[in-house]
Design an enzyme around this catalytic site. Structure first.
Site, short mmCIF file in Angstrom:
data_model
loop_
_atom_site.label_atom_id
_atom_site.label_comp_id
_atom_site.label_asym_id
_atom_site.label_seq_id
_atom_site.Cartn_x
_atom_site.Cartn_y
_atom_site.Cartn_z
N ARG A 24 -62.87 -13.17 45.96
CA ARG A 24 -62.86 -14.61 45.66
C ARG A 24 -62.41 -15.43 46.88
NH1 ARG A 24 -59.48 -18.77 46.16
NH2 ARG A 24 -57.74 -17.47 45.49
N ASP A 25 -61.18 -15.29 47.30
CA ASP A 25 -60.66 -16.12 48.39
C ASP A 25 -61.39 -15.80 49.70
OD1 ASP A 25 -59.07 -17.90 49.75
OD2 ASP A 25 -57.16 -16.97 49.24
N HIS A 216 -48.44 -15.74 48.40
CA HIS A 216 -49.81 -15.70 48.90
C HIS A 216 -49.80 -16.25 50.33
CE1 HIS A 216 -54.28 -16.34 48.03
NE2 HIS A 216 -54.12 -17.03 49.15
N HIS A 218 -51.17 -16.61 54.32
CA HIS A 218 -52.30 -16.55 55.26
C HIS A 218 -51.72 -16.21 56.63
CE1 HIS A 218 -55.88 -18.40 53.05
NE2 HIS A 218 -54.94 -18.15 52.14
N CYS A 249 -59.58 -21.22 52.52
CA CYS A 249 -59.97 -22.21 51.52
C CYS A 249 -60.97 -23.17 52.15
CB CYS A 249 -58.73 -22.98 51.03
SG CYS A 249 -59.16 -24.33 49.91
N ASN A 258 -56.57 -14.67 55.17
CA ASN A 258 -55.48 -14.28 54.27
C ASN A 258 -54.74 -13.10 54.90
OD1 ASN A 258 -55.75 -15.52 51.36
ND2 ASN A 258 -57.83 -15.24 52.12
#
Ligand code: HMG
Ligand code: MG
Length: 312
Positions: A24-25, A216, A218, A249, A258
């Site tokens: 997803r990301d 989370h 990065h 994003c 990430n």
């Protein structure tokens, strides 16, 4: 004074849950649209490596994120794998409807601690976004779906700069009150440092349970692992990561990279923290990721491999 390793790492949990976000990301940020078969191949390789929580796709508007327009097909194509939970981003009622149609067991709602980034990302104010969550989180839970949440740009916003920690804490608490089982705090553009991480996570922990929090990071500026160590030392037990360091994003310029799952797992295993993940199989999943996006990936362990003696 002599300091032993026990003094230094005494609060680090023995076990950590890694929440994988690359399908997803990672894929939402790629210039190419990865075909359905490539997405399924990547997700299967991640599950084979022992990842138990995988964010497989996004039920957002295909006009906003065309890379993940095939979300329903991805979920439908995935085999049931004992012990593995697939999740997906859901921004609104239409997203929930789509997730329920394919029987997803878990969804993730998301918003930003920065008003400007939130507007860029979901075209709403923070309050209006929370109103939407009030309409979708309780029905999702009633339907037997677990709901996770993200608060992004907690460490800083590309448009607003520093975000007051109290604001992120307030939003995170409201998400838990709504029924979200865990809130993932995002350093969306990778500006965090260990000191800032200590301040943010410390402030959140004074108001919330540690298992209600995930981190989370990065690695945009190379500080993701250093920040993760601070989170560990504060007792956090869930970390998001993305194989090979895939991702970012699309509505946060500079949000590349990430924290790479291989880098996190290599570090955790080296610290004696168990994850249930097979690092060699994870390296293979990273190769699959690189193949499906047709470019080299930035993760350090992805590039260097594990520490093995070589024949001279
Ligand atoms: P909008 O344009 O304000 O809303 O978008 P809308 O209701 O007018 O919808 C526009 C069109 O999309 C309409 O179609 C809707 O039907 C359709 P039209 O009538 O024009 O043909 N639509 C949908 N279609 C399918 N599924 C849906 C859906 N919703 C609307 N769920 C909206 C508002 C929230 C939908 C939009 O802004 C959006 O999808 N945004 C998502 C952007 C995104 O995914 N960004 C990346 C997330 S990553 C992130 O936030 C950070 C994170 O990774 C953590 C970190 O890294 O730190 C989580
Ligand atoms: Mg991210």
């Amino acid at each position: 004074m002599s300091l032993g390793a026990m003094d230094l790492f005494q609060n680090v949990p023995p076990e950590v849950s890694v929440y994988e976000v690359s399908p997803r990301d990672g894929l939402q940020n790629e210039p190419i649209i990865v075909p359905l078969a490539g997405k399924v191949q990547l997700i299967e390789a991640l599950a084979q490596a022992g990842l138990k929580r995988i964010e497989a796709t996004s039920f957002v508007s295909p006009k906003w994120v065309p890379q993940l327009a095939d979300a329903g097909e991805v979920i439908a194509a995935l085999p049931k794998i004992e012990g593995v939970t697939f999740s997906a981003l859901v921004p609104n009622a239409r997203g929930l409807e789509r997730a329920l149609e394919v029987g997803l067991p878990e969804i993730a709602v998301f918003l930003s601690a920065s008003e400007t980034h939130n507007k860029m990302n979901v075209n709403k104010t923070i309050d209006a976004t929370l109103d939407v969550f009030r309409e979708i989180v309780p029905p999702a839970i009633e339907a037997g779906v677990r709901v996770r949440a993200y608060v992004s740009t907690v460490w800083g916003c590309p448009y607003e700069g520093d975000i007051p920690v109290a604001k992120s804490v307030r939003i995170a608490k409201r998400l838990v009150e709504l029924g979200c089982y865990q809130v993932s705090l995002g350093d969306t553009i990778g500006v965090g440092t260990p000191k800032k991480t200590f301040e943010i996570v410390g402030a959140v922990l004074s108001e919330m349970q540690r298992d209600q929090i995930a981190l989370h990071f990065h690695d945009t500026r190379g500080t993701a692992l250093a920040n993760a160590v601070i989170g560990l030392e504060l007792g956090i037990r869930t970390f998001d990561a993305s194989v090979g360091g895939l991702g970012g994003c699309p509505y946060a310029p500079g949000a590349s990279g990430n924290l790479a799952t291989e880098d996190l797992v290599y570090m955790l295993h080296g610290m004696g923290v168990t994850t249930g993940i097979d690092l060699d199989k994870l390296l293979y999943a990273g190769q699959v990721a690189s193949q499906v996006v047709a470019r080299p990936l930035s993760g350090k362990v992805h590039q260097a491999g594990t520490f093995k003696l070589r024949k001279v």
